[in-house]
Design an enzyme around this catalytic site. Structure first.
Site, mmCIF file in Angstrom:
data_model
loop_
_atom_site.group_PDB
_atom_site.id
_atom_site.type_symbol
_atom_site.label_atom_id
_atom_site.label_comp_id
_atom_site.label_asym_id
_atom_site.label_seq_id
_atom_site.Cartn_x
_atom_site.Cartn_y
_atom_site.Cartn_z
ATOM 1 C CG LEU A 1 -1.974 -1.039 1.383
ATOM 2 C CD1 LEU A 1 -2.717 -0.858 2.701
ATOM 3 C CD2 LEU A 1 -2.946 -0.997 0.214
ATOM 4 C CG ASP A 2 0.475 4.345 -2.903
ATOM 5 O OD1 ASP A 2 1.290 3.529 -3.364
ATOM 6 O OD2 ASP A 2 -0.372 4.931 -3.594
ATOM 7 N NE ARG A 3 6.079 7.656 5.120
ATOM 8 C CZ ARG A 3 7.348 7.935 5.349
ATOM 9 N NH1 ARG A 3 8.175 8.103 4.329
ATOM 10 N NH2 ARG A 3 7.808 8.051 6.562
#
Length: 311
Positions: A151-153
């Site tokens: 998942l993106d940060r």
């Protein structure tokens, strides 16, 4: 960090750590901070430990502490940050990491926004992978952990990790057949006119690591995003998003494509940040267990800050 109904995930105590890389310790008995650090870091002089304290590199249960006589209690966690101004927010967010499912083959977690999935050149320790890796090694130093997807940060929500290379390979190579459902909740700018829709394009990564969308099949990898509009209010829309493909930044790019960037996503066209974070959350994950074939379903609560806009 907490495990829903089970013991918390925490770092493994180490002896004589290299503070430039960061370290984590668990308090076993009541003592003062200086006494504890002197015992855990025998290679450091009292003056060097005082320097760590003065620089606020010593973090007790998520809070930087500079008092050498600060009282410590059993089960408190001590983090030594790798730099003078390390982001304490990341440490606090890491504590919110929850294991929602675990068996001998895999782990499903809920990642908070702001925590990296895996390490980068600049950050190795404050990541979901590192924290979980420490956790499984507490059970057995020979245990390993493997990243299945990311998942993106700034995206929160459900993630899955494998406990061995065979399971990782199975999940990644047979992802389309294994994953039954993978749904996100997104808060986007403006009123989305359609109650539901499908966005299809070809994504390619530019030199600045920004993804670009094209209708040319030869320009990149095909990406398909399905959405349903759940609510519209105060100039924003709440969407349920389902992915047919899992390309980098896919939802973020496709929302920009239809003129409704995700709130807080200045990288892909957003003009504001009403919830002070990226408005994207991995809410539902359903898949067939790679060994048993049993269908597993997990659902995460929609973040409260998302729903405040629509009350």
């Amino acid at each position: 960090m907490n495990r829903k109904g089970k013991k918390p995930v925490s770092g493994k105590a180490k002896s004589g750590p290299e503070t430039k890389k960061g370290a984590m310790f668990r308090v076993k008995e009541e003592t003062t901070l200086m006494e504890f650090l002197m015992a855990q870091m025998p290679g450091k002089s009292r003056n060097k430990i005082k320097l760590l304290l003065s620089r606020k590199q010593v973090i007790v249960d998520g809070t930087p502490i500079s008092q050498f006589n600060h009282l410590l209690l059993p089960n408190q966690q001590i983090d030594i940050s790798k730099g003078k101004q390390e982001t304490y927010k990341a440490v606090k967010q890491a504590r919110e990491l929850s294991i929602v499912y675990e068996d001998a083959e895999l782990i499903v977690i809920e990642k908070p926004a702001g925590l990296l999935s895996i390490g980068t050149d600049k950050e190795k320790r404050a990541t979901a992978y590192s924290l979980l890796s420490d956790y499984v090694k507490q059970q057995d130093p020979e245990n390993k952990l493997f990243v299945v997807h990311r998942l993106d940060r700034e995206t929160s929500g459900l993630m899955m990790f494998a406990k061995n290379d065979e399971i990782k390979f199975h999940l990644q190579e047979l992802w389309a057949n294994t994953v039954i459902e993978r749904n996100y909740i997104a808060v986007v700018e403006g009123y989305v006119k359609d109650d539901e829709g499908v966005i299809t394009s070809y994504l390619v990564e530019g030199k600045t690591f920004v993804m670009h969308s094209s209708q040319n099949p030869k320009a990149g990898k095909k990406a398909i995003t399905n959405f349903t509009t759940l609510q519209r209010k105060r100039g924003y829309s709440l969407l349920k998003v389902n992915l047919d493909t899992g390309r980098k930044n896919q939802i973020r790019v496709h929302m920009q494509d239809i003129g409704h960037s995700i709130v807080g996503d200045r990288k892909y066209g957003a003009t504001g940040s009403p919830i002070k974070r990226l408005g994207l959350h991995a809410q539902q994950l359903s898949f067939s267990h790679p060994l048993s074939g049993k269908k597993l379903f997990f659902e995460s609560k929609i973040p409260e800050e998302f729903m405040r806009i629509f009350k």
